[in-house]
Design a protein around this motif. Sequence first.
Motif, PDB file in Angstrom:
ATOM      1  N   ASP A  17       0.813  -1.220   0.000  1.00 27.35           N
ATOM      2  CA  ASP A  17       0.000   0.000   0.000  1.00 27.35           C
ATOM      3  C   ASP A  17       0.846   1.270   0.000  1.00 27.35           C
ATOM      4  O   ASP A  17       0.314   2.370  -0.161  1.00 27.35           O
ATOM      5  CB  ASP A  17      -0.934   0.001   1.222  1.00 27.35           C
ATOM      6  N   THR A  65     -10.911   0.981   0.730  1.00 26.05           N
ATOM      7  CA  THR A  65     -11.210   0.834  -0.698  1.00 26.05           C
ATOM      8  C   THR A  65     -12.703   1.068  -0.925  1.00 26.05           C
ATOM      9  O   THR A  65     -13.526   0.889  -0.029  1.00 26.05           O
ATOM     10  CB  THR A  65     -10.818  -0.557  -1.241  1.00 26.05           C
ATOM     11  N   PRO A  70      -8.481   1.568  -4.302  1.00 26.49           N
ATOM     12  CA  PRO A  70      -8.005   2.338  -3.150  1.00 26.49           C
ATOM     13  C   PRO A  70      -8.662   3.715  -3.100  1.00 26.49           C
ATOM     14  O   PRO A  70      -8.759   4.412  -4.111  1.00 26.49           O
ATOM     15  CB  PRO A  70      -6.503   2.464  -3.402  1.00 26.49           C
TER      16      PRO A  70
END
Length: 133
Positions: A17, A65, A70
């Motif tokens: 991420d 999300t 995302p």
Amino acid sequence: MELVRGDLAIHPLTDEDGPILHKWLNDPRVLAYYEGRDKPHDMDMVRERFLSKTDSDGILGCLVTWKGSPLGYVQVYPVLGEELTLYGYQQDHRIYGMDQFIGEPDMWNQGIGTLLVDAVVEWIFREHTSQVF
């Protein structure tokens, strides 16, 4: 925290991420509301401030999300020590703080932030009811 509510999903951050957090934390539109416009983050800062946090720090950082893409970030943490006093609570109170942002400005003003906050507050009460207040 693993949480799904309709099109909204929340999962703990992983190293994968990092690039999306880096993108958001370098967007002046996002920084105007989270961290400040004069505080863009390089990847080392993202790793240190977001990805290296563990349960032992008491901070639960998560990726948000929307429909599988995302969307933003949320973190939940216990408020401890002097901060409790600062906010007017006694040391034996169990209080949680939450920070969040939607990193995709095109998704602002659609009610998703409200849904996010509602879902996280519900999760805190469900998971920590015996410990909150």
